[in-house]
Design a protein around this motif. Structure first.
Motif, PDB file in Angstrom:
ATOM      1  N   ILE A 194      52.144  79.647 168.623  1.00 21.64           N
ATOM      2  CA  ILE A 194      51.867  79.797 170.055  1.00 21.64           C
ATOM      3  C   ILE A 194      52.169  81.228 170.474  1.00 21.64           C
ATOM      4  CG2 ILE A 194      52.463  79.000 172.374  1.00 21.64           C
ATOM      5  CD1 ILE A 194      53.292  76.331 171.091  1.00 21.64           C
ATOM      6  N   TYR A 195      51.193  81.853 171.107  1.00 22.46           N
ATOM      7  CA  TYR A 195      51.357  83.193 171.677  1.00 22.46           C
ATOM      8  C   TYR A 195      51.351  83.024 173.198  1.00 22.46           C
ATOM      9  CZ  TYR A 195      49.933  84.602 166.977  1.00 22.46           C
ATOM     10  OH  TYR A 195      49.838  84.760 165.618  1.00 22.46           O
ATOM     11  N   PRO A 196      52.534  82.840 173.813  1.00 23.13           N
ATOM     12  CA  PRO A 196      52.578  82.559 175.257  1.00 23.13           C
ATOM     13  C   PRO A 196      52.037  83.730 176.072  1.00 23.13           C
ATOM     14  CG  PRO A 196      54.776  83.000 174.414  1.00 23.13           C
ATOM     15  CD  PRO A 196      53.869  82.915 173.219  1.00 23.13           C
ATOM     16  N   SER A 197      51.223  83.390 177.068  1.00 27.96           N
ATOM     17  CA  SER A 197      50.568  84.432 177.852  1.00 27.96           C
ATOM     18  C   SER A 197      50.480  83.992 179.302  1.00 27.96           C
ATOM     19  CB  SER A 197      49.163  84.704 177.308  1.00 27.96           C
ATOM     20  OG  SER A 197      48.436  85.560 178.160  1.00 27.96           O
ATOM     21  N   GLN A 198      50.471  84.960 180.190  1.00 31.90           N
ATOM     22  CA  GLN A 198      50.193  84.698 181.598  1.00 31.90           C
ATOM     23  C   GLN A 198      48.682  84.524 181.751  1.00 31.90           C
ATOM     24  OE1 GLN A 198      51.686  87.739 184.187  1.00 31.90           O
ATOM     25  NE2 GLN A 198      50.627  86.940 185.997  1.00 31.90           N
ATOM     26  N   VAL A 199      48.248  83.451 182.394  1.00 34.71           N
ATOM     27  CA  VAL A 199      46.811  83.161 182.483  1.00 34.71           C
ATOM     28  C   VAL A 199      46.329  83.092 183.923  1.00 34.71           C
ATOM     29  CG1 VAL A 199      46.677  81.974 180.265  1.00 34.71           C
ATOM     30  CG2 VAL A 199      47.286  80.684 182.317  1.00 34.71           C
ATOM     31  N   GLN A 200      47.140  83.562 184.878  1.00 34.43           N
ATOM     32  CA  GLN A 200      46.713  83.543 186.276  1.00 34.43           C
ATOM     33  C   GLN A 200      47.514  84.576 187.050  1.00 34.43           C
ATOM     34  OE1 GLN A 200      46.623  79.656 188.058  1.00 34.43           O
ATOM     35  NE2 GLN A 200      46.608  80.446 190.149  1.00 34.43           N
TER      36      GLN A 200
END
Length: 443
Positions: free
Chosen positions: A170-176
């Motif tokens: 999992i590569y956690p990312s901000q999506v908004q």
């Protein structure tokens, strides 16, 4: 005076010229404004005014276009429209013919979406030749999405249910929100640098166009395009379409659909295992068959060393030579027979009988043509004779009498053409088409 008259416009001509200038001068324009004086005609067309704080313009949106708007505007609503300027010649009013309409907030985003889509398409980012296929064997999957979002939960649930053997990174990312595009692009670059996965799933759950906007940013599109790892775009729901869907190697309708695409269900794995067992049994059976075949070959080799077998072989060879001799003799005889047949055919081709038959056929054809020519000549002559008779009848005095006229003659048989030449009590002859009578002149 003539040159001056040529520069004088009629009202209709002036309006037509102004309409042409408006329609060709500006082309398609985007306009933001507030709706007022909205009228929905019985025909389904919309007529309204777009205004801002200091000006207004009349607009018309025809039925075929307003069906695609997806909503019915209201008085006072702020909208973004696209259209072409025109002029209504009957009244001399200029107006905007609307082709599409959107609420202003989503409309501006949609305009930016369309512009970026055209730009990236021109750069070749959507070209099929750049699409990478998914690997045939998938062991590890990278997921770029929010670590707390529903999309990650859906993907992991599907993978656990269908193919728990798969490794997940999992590569956690901000999506908004602000900075989300930079975050997604950075995680794509990180996954490529670490190169620990076979492919990447990039996406998030559903939302409004504004919520999904980071996947419509140019930097995310270029990051996906420059990725050496295959990328599946799984953004929003099935009806949501983003720029990343066009650039990615594969587009999945939802995050769950992306997980199903890269995973194998348990039944499939069981089928694969059964297939491997079947292949192992087949390999063992083939090995046993090869051993038996080798044993048979050795047995046959021992048999061939027997003198009785050699004698049988020589007998077979003699029989074969005899058959070959018979075949050669038959072939020679067939060849000679074919040669005789060819000579006979050649003789028949040069026979005078064929030439005589051809000449007889020609003579018969010529006779038929001569008869036809004579008959045609007779028919034409008969037609010409009848035409002559008709022409003579048309100028005959008898034809004139048949139409009700008469010929008047005096006692000496002279034709009277002037009544003044007749005296009182003179006798005259009157000739009709059928018969004649005598008459006396009374003046």
């Amino acid at each position: 005076m003539n040159s001056q008259n040529s520069n004088i416009y009629s009202v209709s001509r002036l309006n037509r010229a102004a309409k042409a200038l408006l329609e060709t001068g500006l082309g398609v324009v985007w306009l933001s404004g507030e709706i007022s004086n909205l009228t929905i005609a019985v025909s389904g067309h919309w007529y309204f005014t777009l205004k801002d704080h200091s000006a207004q313009v009349k607009c018309a949106m025809f039925k075929g276009n307003n069906r695609r708007a997806g909503f019915t505007p209201k008085h006072g609503q702020q909208v973004l429209v696209r259209g072409k300027l025109s002029l209504y010649e009957a009244r001399g009013d200029y107006q905007l013919i609307i082709e599409s309409m959107q609420p202003e907030g989503d409309g501006l985003l949609q305009q930016q979406f369309d512009q970026l889509k055209c730009q990236l398409a021109a750069e070749g980012l959507f070209s099929e030749k750049h699409k990478k296929p998914l690997p045939q064997i998938i062991k590890c999957i990278g997921i770029i999405t929010s670590s707390t979002g529903a999309a990650l939960h859906d993907i992991l649930s599907v993978l656990k249910r269908r193919d728990p053997r798969l490794q997940v990174v999992i590569y956690p990312s901000q999506v908004q929100g602000t900075g989300s595009a930079e975050s997604v692009a950075a995680q794509i670059q990180l996954a490529n640098a670490r190169n620990e996965c076979d492919l990447l799933i990039v996406g998030r759950g559903g939302g409004s166009l504004e919520d999904l906007w980071c996947f419509n940013e140019a930097r995310v599109a270029h990051a996906i395009f420059n990725s050496t790892l295959p990328i599946i775009s799984a953004v929003g729901h099935e009806i949501d379409v983003t720029i990343s869907d066009f650039v990615a190697d594969i587009r999945a309708a939802t995050p769950s659909a992306a997980a199903e695409l890269v995973s194998q269900n348990k039944a499939f794995v069981s089928t694969q295992l059964q297939t491997l067992v079947t292949r192992l049994k087949s390999a063992m059976s083939n090995n046993l068959q090869r051993t038996q075949h080798q044993h048979a070959l050795l047995t046959e080799k021992l048999f061939k060393q027997d003198p009785k077998h050699k004698l049988q072989q020589q007998t077979l060879i003699a029989d074969e030579l005899n058959l070959r001799l018979q075949h050669a003799m038959n072939t020679l005889l067939n060849g000679k027979q074919q040669q005789v047949n060819r000579l006979h055919s050649s003789l028949l081709q040069h026979s005078p009988e064929k030439t005589i038959n051809l000449e007889l056929q020609k003579q018969s054809q010529l006779n038929a043509r001569l008869k036809n020519a004579i008959m045609n000549k007779l028919q034409r002559s008969e037609t010409d004779l009848q035409n002559g008779i008709n022409q003579l009848n048309s100028v005959s005095p008898l034809a004139t009498l048949a139409r009700g006229y008469a010929i008047v003659k005096d006692e000496k048989g002279r034709v009277i053409i002037d009544a003044s030449t007749l005296s009182n009590e003179a006798l005259i002859d009157i000739h009709f088409a059928q018969g004649e009578v005598k008459a006396r002149v009374i003046i």
